[in-house]
Design a protein around this motif. Sequence first.
Motif, PDB file in Angstrom:
ATOM      1  N   ASN A  27       0.856  -1.172   0.000  1.00  0.00           N
ATOM      2  CA  ASN A  27       0.000   0.000   0.000  1.00  0.00           C
ATOM      3  C   ASN A  27       0.896   1.228   0.000  1.00  0.00           C
ATOM      4  O   ASN A  27       2.081   1.118  -0.340  1.00  0.00           O
ATOM      5  CB  ASN A  27      -0.970  -0.028   1.191  1.00  0.00           C
ATOM      6  N   THR A  28       0.381   2.370   0.356  1.00  0.00           N
ATOM      7  CA  THR A  28       1.186   3.587   0.307  1.00  0.00           C
ATOM      8  C   THR A  28       2.258   3.618   1.392  1.00  0.00           C
ATOM      9  O   THR A  28       3.177   4.435   1.333  1.00  0.00           O
ATOM     10  CB  THR A  28       0.306   4.843   0.439  1.00  0.00           C
ATOM     11  N   LEU A  29       2.151   2.723   2.371  1.00  0.00           N
ATOM     12  CA  LEU A  29       3.118   2.698   3.470  1.00  0.00           C
ATOM     13  C   LEU A  29       4.282   1.749   3.218  1.00  0.00           C
ATOM     14  O   LEU A  29       5.313   1.851   3.883  1.00  0.00           O
ATOM     15  CB  LEU A  29       2.416   2.313   4.772  1.00  0.00           C
ATOM     16  N   GLY A  30       4.126   0.810   2.284  1.00  0.00           N
ATOM     17  CA  GLY A  30       5.228  -0.088   2.008  1.00  0.00           C
ATOM     18  C   GLY A  30       4.777  -1.462   1.544  1.00  0.00           C
ATOM     19  O   GLY A  30       3.578  -1.725   1.379  1.00  0.00           O
ATOM     20  N   VAL A  31       5.750  -2.335   1.346  1.00  0.00           N
ATOM     21  CA  VAL A  31       5.500  -3.690   0.849  1.00  0.00           C
ATOM     22  C   VAL A  31       5.443  -4.652   2.024  1.00  0.00           C
ATOM     23  O   VAL A  31       6.348  -4.692   2.854  1.00  0.00           O
ATOM     24  CB  VAL A  31       6.610  -4.120  -0.131  1.00  0.00           C
ATOM     25  N   ARG A  32       4.371  -5.460   2.079  1.00  0.00           N
ATOM     26  CA  ARG A  32       4.204  -6.426   3.158  1.00  0.00           C
ATOM     27  C   ARG A  32       4.639  -7.834   2.762  1.00  0.00           C
ATOM     28  O   ARG A  32       5.075  -8.618   3.599  1.00  0.00           O
ATOM     29  CB  ARG A  32       2.745  -6.461   3.602  1.00  0.00           C
ATOM     30  N   ARG A  33       4.481  -8.151   1.485  1.00  0.00           N
ATOM     31  CA  ARG A  33       4.781  -9.520   1.046  1.00  0.00           C
ATOM     32  C   ARG A  33       5.020  -9.508  -0.463  1.00  0.00           C
ATOM     33  O   ARG A  33       4.399  -8.735  -1.196  1.00  0.00           O
ATOM     34  CB  ARG A  33       3.607 -10.440   1.388  1.00  0.00           C
ATOM     35  N   VAL A  34       5.932 -10.379  -0.913  1.00  0.00           N
ATOM     36  CA  VAL A  34       6.203 -10.551  -2.334  1.00  0.00           C
ATOM     37  C   VAL A  34       6.225 -12.043  -2.640  1.00  0.00           C
ATOM     38  O   VAL A  34       6.927 -12.807  -1.973  1.00  0.00           O
ATOM     39  CB  VAL A  34       7.557  -9.930  -2.747  1.00  0.00           C
ATOM     40  N   ASP A  35       5.448 -12.447  -3.652  1.00  0.00           N
ATOM     41  CA  ASP A  35       5.428 -13.844  -4.087  1.00  0.00           C
ATOM     42  C   ASP A  35       5.775 -13.915  -5.564  1.00  0.00           C
ATOM     43  O   ASP A  35       5.104 -13.295  -6.401  1.00  0.00           O
ATOM     44  CB  ASP A  35       4.040 -14.455  -3.864  1.00  0.00           C
ATOM     45  N   ALA A  36       6.834 -14.650  -5.880  1.00  0.00           N
ATOM     46  CA  ALA A  36       7.258 -14.796  -7.272  1.00  0.00           C
ATOM     47  C   ALA A  36       6.319 -15.715  -8.031  1.00  0.00           C
ATOM     48  O   ALA A  36       5.845 -16.724  -7.494  1.00  0.00           O
ATOM     49  CB  ALA A  36       8.680 -15.345  -7.338  1.00  0.00           C
ATOM     50  N   MET A  37       6.055 -15.377  -9.283  1.00  0.00           N
ATOM     51  CA  MET A  37       5.341 -16.285 -10.165  1.00  0.00           C
ATOM     52  C   MET A  37       6.306 -17.372 -10.622  1.00  0.00           C
ATOM     53  O   MET A  37       7.513 -17.123 -10.752  1.00  0.00           O
ATOM     54  CB  MET A  37       4.804 -15.529 -11.374  1.00  0.00           C
TER      55      MET A  37
END
Length: 292
Positions: A51-61
């Motif tokens: 969101n505008t505050l930052g990244v919480r999680r990243v999942d690669a395809m």
Amino acid sequence: MNTAINSRIPVALTIAGSDSGGGAGIQADLRTFAFHCVHGTSAITCVTAQNTLGVRRVDAMPMEAVVAQIQAVVEDIGVQAAKTGMLLNQEIIFAVAQQVEALQINNLVVDPVMVSRTGAQLIDDDAVKTLCHTLIPKAVIITPNRYEAQILSGLQINSLEDMQAAAEIIHKTLRTKAVLVKGGGMQGDLRGVDIWFDGDKLEVLTTKQVETKNTHGTGCTLSAAIAANLAKGKDLWQAVQQAKEYVTTALTYALDIGEGQGPVGHFFPLWGLGTGDWELGKKQGSREQGAG
């Protein structure tokens, strides 16, 4: 490259990550394509929860899924230009480079998403090496920010002269047609000043400075706008100039949403069609963002 299309509408492809907050990545690219009257297609490399505050999680395809998306688009619809954004890991980068060559994708714009504008490295060193050796040489232009240009050139960048020297080194060592070193992460009068180098012409690109904290997605938007202009048949220099103008105006009408850093206003031309909101938007932009 398969350039066959069923209409006269130009087509561009973005190969990048999904931003759940809608400010950057695939979402920003598709909005930018639409503004330029270019049909946008996509291959998603990763899914982020942010969101505008930052990244919480990243999942690669899965790499195979990324390849399948690219092939499905190019083999049927065809593309006149493509851009890459966040590719996340070495495996995906290598696979994308293979597809660019196998499918003869021309007019490739590489936004080498390696380091954020605050200096945080986003991909590991092996992925950086793979990006430099396999994908960047296939690009007609790369658009590194200050910190990415430091990695690619080996220089510390603190001045206009440093930016110019870095652009020349990157062009020579990575064998890309043109380099645009972005000054969004610079300080003072250099903030927003970009350096273009194509082996012959070294140019300083300047626009008005827009005072706003809401700059999320500027790098994605710039590279997507360049790709969109290339898809429409513009030459590279013209594509870059017009893309920079678009980003500057989108910053002027940046969206003050959320509690953190909002996105640029991709859809500013649509405000107020018959409602008067366009003029209201201009007044709000000037008041809230400090834009001239």
